[in-house]
Design a protein around this motif. Structure first.
Motif, PDB file in Angstrom:
ATOM      1  N   MET A 118       0.840  -1.175   0.000  1.00  0.00           N
ATOM      2  CA  MET A 118       0.000   0.000   0.000  1.00  0.00           C
ATOM      3  C   MET A 118       0.890   1.245   0.000  1.00  0.00           C
ATOM      4  N   ALA A 119       0.621   2.187  -0.898  1.00  0.00           N
ATOM      5  CA  ALA A 119       1.423   3.398  -1.030  1.00  0.00           C
ATOM      6  C   ALA A 119       1.146   4.351   0.133  1.00  0.00           C
ATOM      7  N   LYS A 120       2.169   5.088   0.491  1.00  0.00           N
ATOM      8  CA  LYS A 120       2.033   6.073   1.562  1.00  0.00           C
ATOM      9  C   LYS A 120       1.124   7.195   1.091  1.00  0.00           C
ATOM     10  N   LYS A 121       0.197   7.585   1.940  1.00  0.00           N
ATOM     11  CA  LYS A 121      -0.749   8.646   1.608  1.00  0.00           C
ATOM     12  C   LYS A 121      -0.067  10.004   1.746  1.00  0.00           C
ATOM     13  N   THR A 122      -0.513  10.943   0.929  1.00  0.00           N
ATOM     14  CA  THR A 122       0.022  12.296   1.011  1.00  0.00           C
ATOM     15  C   THR A 122      -0.614  13.026   2.190  1.00  0.00           C
ATOM     16  N   PHE A 123      -0.006  14.120   2.563  1.00  0.00           N
ATOM     17  CA  PHE A 123      -0.540  14.950   3.636  1.00  0.00           C
ATOM     18  C   PHE A 123      -1.979  15.357   3.313  1.00  0.00           C
ATOM     19  N   GLU A 124      -2.207  15.747   2.079  1.00  0.00           N
ATOM     20  CA  GLU A 124      -3.533  16.203   1.666  1.00  0.00           C
ATOM     21  C   GLU A 124      -4.565  15.077   1.760  1.00  0.00           C
ATOM     22  N   GLU A 125      -4.164  13.869   1.376  1.00  0.00           N
ATOM     23  CA  GLU A 125      -5.064  12.722   1.478  1.00  0.00           C
ATOM     24  C   GLU A 125      -5.386  12.407   2.937  1.00  0.00           C
ATOM     25  N   ASN A 126      -4.362  12.472   3.791  1.00  0.00           N
ATOM     26  CA  ASN A 126      -4.582  12.237   5.219  1.00  0.00           C
ATOM     27  C   ASN A 126      -5.513  13.282   5.818  1.00  0.00           C
ATOM     28  N   MET A 127      -5.314  14.526   5.440  1.00  0.00           N
ATOM     29  CA  MET A 127      -6.187  15.594   5.963  1.00  0.00           C
ATOM     30  C   MET A 127      -7.622  15.418   5.491  1.00  0.00           C
ATOM     31  N   GLN A 151     -17.804   1.188  15.779  1.00  0.00           N
ATOM     32  CA  GLN A 151     -17.363   1.915  14.586  1.00  0.00           C
ATOM     33  C   GLN A 151     -16.794   3.276  14.982  1.00  0.00           C
ATOM     34  N   SER A 152     -17.419   3.944  15.944  1.00  0.00           N
ATOM     35  CA  SER A 152     -16.918   5.243  16.414  1.00  0.00           C
ATOM     36  C   SER A 152     -15.522   5.105  16.995  1.00  0.00           C
ATOM     37  N   LEU A 153     -15.311   4.040  17.781  1.00  0.00           N
ATOM     38  CA  LEU A 153     -13.978   3.813  18.361  1.00  0.00           C
ATOM     39  C   LEU A 153     -12.944   3.543  17.273  1.00  0.00           C
ATOM     40  N   SER A 154     -13.329   2.784  16.271  1.00  0.00           N
ATOM     41  CA  SER A 154     -12.428   2.493  15.155  1.00  0.00           C
ATOM     42  C   SER A 154     -12.090   3.771  14.388  1.00  0.00           C
ATOM     43  N   LEU A 155     -13.103   4.593  14.135  1.00  0.00           N
ATOM     44  CA  LEU A 155     -12.881   5.864  13.445  1.00  0.00           C
ATOM     45  C   LEU A 155     -11.990   6.785  14.272  1.00  0.00           C
ATOM     46  N   PHE A 156     -12.239   6.826  15.583  1.00  0.00           N
ATOM     47  CA  PHE A 156     -11.428   7.667  16.469  1.00  0.00           C
ATOM     48  C   PHE A 156      -9.973   7.221  16.451  1.00  0.00           C
ATOM     49  N   GLU A 157      -9.757   5.904  16.486  1.00  0.00           N
ATOM     50  CA  GLU A 157      -8.396   5.367  16.446  1.00  0.00           C
ATOM     51  C   GLU A 157      -7.705   5.738  15.135  1.00  0.00           C
ATOM     52  N   GLU A 158      -8.413   5.579  14.019  1.00  0.00           N
ATOM     53  CA  GLU A 158      -7.855   5.953  12.718  1.00  0.00           C
ATOM     54  C   GLU A 158      -7.547   7.445  12.692  1.00  0.00           C
ATOM     55  N   GLY A 159      -8.451   8.242  13.238  1.00  0.00           N
ATOM     56  CA  GLY A 159      -8.264   9.690  13.268  1.00  0.00           C
ATOM     57  C   GLY A 159      -7.045  10.102  14.061  1.00  0.00           C
ATOM     58  N   THR A 160      -6.815   9.444  15.205  1.00  0.00           N
ATOM     59  CA  THR A 160      -5.642   9.800  16.003  1.00  0.00           C
ATOM     60  C   THR A 160      -4.349   9.436  15.277  1.00  0.00           C
ATOM     61  N   ARG A 161      -4.358   8.314  14.540  1.00  0.00           N
ATOM     62  CA  ARG A 161      -3.172   7.945  13.738  1.00  0.00           C
ATOM     63  C   ARG A 161      -2.930   8.973  12.633  1.00  0.00           C
ATOM     64  N   CYS A 210      -0.070  13.674  10.307  1.00  0.00           N
ATOM     65  CA  CYS A 210      -0.126  15.055   9.807  1.00  0.00           C
ATOM     66  C   CYS A 210       0.769  15.964  10.644  1.00  0.00           C
ATOM     67  N   ARG A 211       0.750  15.765  11.960  1.00  0.00           N
ATOM     68  CA  ARG A 211       1.588  16.577  12.855  1.00  0.00           C
ATOM     69  C   ARG A 211       3.058  16.367  12.521  1.00  0.00           C
ATOM     70  N   LYS A 229       8.055  18.505  10.042  1.00  0.00           N
ATOM     71  CA  LYS A 229       9.122  18.437   9.042  1.00  0.00           C
ATOM     72  C   LYS A 229       9.120  19.682   8.154  1.00  0.00           C
ATOM     73  N   ALA A 230       7.934  20.118   7.764  1.00  0.00           N
ATOM     74  CA  ALA A 230       7.829  21.310   6.918  1.00  0.00           C
ATOM     75  C   ALA A 230       8.338  22.534   7.669  1.00  0.00           C
ATOM     76  N   GLU A 231       7.988  22.645   8.942  1.00  0.00           N
ATOM     77  CA  GLU A 231       8.454  23.787   9.737  1.00  0.00           C
ATOM     78  C   GLU A 231       9.974  23.780   9.851  1.00  0.00           C
ATOM     79  N   GLN A 232      10.566  22.612  10.068  1.00  0.00           N
ATOM     80  CA  GLN A 232      12.020  22.512  10.161  1.00  0.00           C
ATOM     81  C   GLN A 232      12.678  22.910   8.852  1.00  0.00           C
ATOM     82  N   GLN A 233      12.059  22.539   7.737  1.00  0.00           N
ATOM     83  CA  GLN A 233      12.605  22.899   6.434  1.00  0.00           C
ATOM     84  C   GLN A 233      12.536  24.411   6.222  1.00  0.00           C
ATOM     85  N   VAL A 234      11.435  25.033   6.620  1.00  0.00           N
ATOM     86  CA  VAL A 234      11.295  26.484   6.480  1.00  0.00           C
ATOM     87  C   VAL A 234      12.353  27.188   7.315  1.00  0.00           C
TER      88      VAL A 234
END
Length: 75
Positions: free
Chosen positions: A1-10, A29-39, A44-45, A50-55
């Protein structure tokens, strides 16, 4: 599975928030969604850090020390 982009994750994170705010999902299902959301939020964080460090790296002064400038508002 390919790594998702920042935009896709958001986009997926926004979908999850909308689903959870609706309140129609069953508890499991809510717990599963919450777990996915925290990942996704953690991923994204990491990307934002990484973007901030580059800037900061790109904004070095003549002596190599970072220069901190505030972003200009678009007003």
């Amino acid at each position: 599975m390919a790594k998702k982009t920042f935009e896709e994750n958001m986009a997926r994170l926004e979908e999850i928030v909308a689903l959870l705010e609706k309140g129609d999902a069953q508890l499991s299902q809510s717990l599963s969604l919450f777990e996915e959301g925290t990942r996704l939020a953690a991923a994204c964080r990491t990307e934002l850090d990484k973007a901030e460090q580059q800037v900061v790296r790109l904004m070095k002064g003549p002596d190599g020390a970072p220069i901190e400038n505030e972003f200009a508002s678009e007003e």
